[in-house]
Design a protein around this motif. Structure first.
Motif, PDB file in Angstrom:
ATOM      1  N   ALA A  78     -22.777  33.712 -45.807  1.00  0.00           N
ATOM      2  CA  ALA A  78     -23.211  32.444 -46.417  1.00  0.00           C
ATOM      3  C   ALA A  78     -22.555  32.242 -47.788  1.00  0.00           C
TER       4      ALA A  78
ATOM      5  N   GLY B 238     -20.170  35.309 -47.844  1.00  0.00           N
ATOM      6  CA  GLY B 238     -19.294  35.348 -46.677  1.00  0.00           C
ATOM      7  C   GLY B 238     -17.932  34.729 -46.907  1.00  0.00           C
ATOM      8  N   TYR B 239     -17.532  34.562 -48.151  1.00  0.00           N
ATOM      9  CA  TYR B 239     -16.258  33.881 -48.421  1.00  0.00           C
ATOM     10  C   TYR B 239     -15.243  34.806 -49.087  1.00  0.00           C
TER      11      TYR B 239
ATOM     12  N   LEU C  84     -21.605  35.105 -40.807  1.00  0.00           N
ATOM     13  CA  LEU C  84     -20.370  34.427 -41.228  1.00  0.00           C
ATOM     14  C   LEU C  84     -20.081  33.210 -40.365  1.00  0.00           C
TER      15      LEU C  84
ATOM     16  N   ARG D 136     -15.824  33.899 -37.005  1.00  0.00           N
ATOM     17  CA  ARG D 136     -15.469  34.876 -38.037  1.00  0.00           C
ATOM     18  C   ARG D 136     -16.329  36.135 -37.941  1.00  0.00           C
TER      19      ARG D 136
ATOM     20  N   ASP E 221     -28.974  31.285 -44.289  1.00  0.00           N
ATOM     21  CA  ASP E 221     -29.373  29.989 -44.869  1.00  0.00           C
ATOM     22  C   ASP E 221     -30.852  29.730 -44.589  1.00  0.00           C
TER      23      ASP E 221
ATOM     24  N   ARG F  47     -23.376  17.385 -36.023  1.00  0.00           N
ATOM     25  CA  ARG F  47     -23.157  18.465 -35.064  1.00  0.00           C
ATOM     26  C   ARG F  47     -22.905  17.934 -33.650  1.00  0.00           C
TER      27      ARG F  47
ATOM     28  N   ARG G 198     -19.894  19.138 -31.828  1.00  0.00           N
ATOM     29  CA  ARG G 198     -20.022  20.544 -31.438  1.00  0.00           C
ATOM     30  C   ARG G 198     -20.938  20.684 -30.231  1.00  0.00           C
TER      31      ARG G 198
END
Ligand code: UDP
Length: 244
Positions: A109, A136-137, A160, A164, A189, A219, A222
């Motif tokens: 996150a 997560g970056y 992630l 990823r 989150d 979304r 997706r």
């Protein structure tokens, strides 16, 4: 128990309780096991993304995270016991980790989110040993691997997002010293209170996807993967019938 193959992915045919039991057993075993929780979107992505398909196939434990997978399993004539979501599995693990004194690491996150999630979880489980967090970056996986190993974590929630997190768990399982890596998507989150889980009614009626669509309409594209996935299941069923 043998797994059940649904449209190219082999799932454990377990209840949430059974999955919890199995994942806890990994914490006592040698080596690093990783757990993936595909939903229809991930399953569809595996068709085009061979690296993702390989990471899922190599996982030690695969559970169906989505009512779409349960429906497809039924359509294909190979039913699965129930949906076992990554978030539900992580939630069920927390009191057990606390009781057993196992060390948890939260990875993923945006910066600050894992810290907030840790704070919230410590509020709910005062004796829970969260020994480290990392956003997560990161640019290099080595950075996250070093942080997890330095924290002496037994269990890592790897949030992630896909693909990823699946790549990360597959590529780094040898370098990581933790016993269990659990793919968690956007779960941190939710633990941090930034995103909300659907109300119990939607979960009970298997309409969590619909609630997410209402809250996050972007979304929609997706989510078109879900009908595509179910059509693939129907195609498989028809093909099987004709082949008999
Ligand atoms: N994320 C991350 N690193 C990245 C890309 C994404 O840590 O390089 C995080 C992102 O901040 C979010 C989660 O992964 O917390 C993905 O959330 P989403 O709800 O899209 O997850 P999914 O639908 O895959 O469960």
């Amino acid at each position: 128990m043998p797994g059940v193959n649904v449209l190219g992915i082999t799932y454990e045919n377990v209840t949430l309780d059974e999955a919890l039991h199995d994942v806890l057993a990994f914490t006592q075993a040698d080596g690093t096991a990783y757990v993936v929780t595909p939903n229809p979107e991930i399953s569809e992505a595996c068709v085009a993304d061979k690296r993702l398909a390989h990471a899922v196939a190599e996982a030690d434990y695969v559970v169906p995270d989505g009512i779409g997978i349960i429906m497809a399993a039924k359509i294909c004539g190979t039913p699965l016991k129930e949906r076992v979501g990554g978030f539900d599995l992580a939630t069920a693990l927390l009191p057990e980790l606390e009781r057993r004194g196992l060390r948890l690491f939260l990875l993923g996150a945006k910066p600050g989110v894992a810290e907030q999630a840790a704070q919230n979880l410590r509020g709910r489980f005062p004796a829970l040993r969260i020994t480290g967090v990392h956003d997560g970056y990161f640019q290099e996986d080595d950075e996250a691997v070093a942080a997890v190993n330095a924290a002496g974590a037994d269990v890592v929630f790897v949030a992630l997002g896909f693909p990823r997190q699946e790549y990360f768990m597959h590529d780094n399982r040898e370098a990581l010293q933790a016993h269990v890596l659990l793919g968690l998507g956007g779960g941190l989150d939710v633990f941090a209170g930034i995103a909300k889980r659907a109300p119990a009614f939607f979960i009970r009626m298997n309409l969590e996807w619909f609630y997410r669509l209402l809250c996050q309409p972007w979304r929609f594209v997706r989510m078109l993967k879900l009908p595509k996935y179910l059509f693939r299941a129907i195609g498989t069923r028809v093909f099987k019938k004709n082949a008999v």
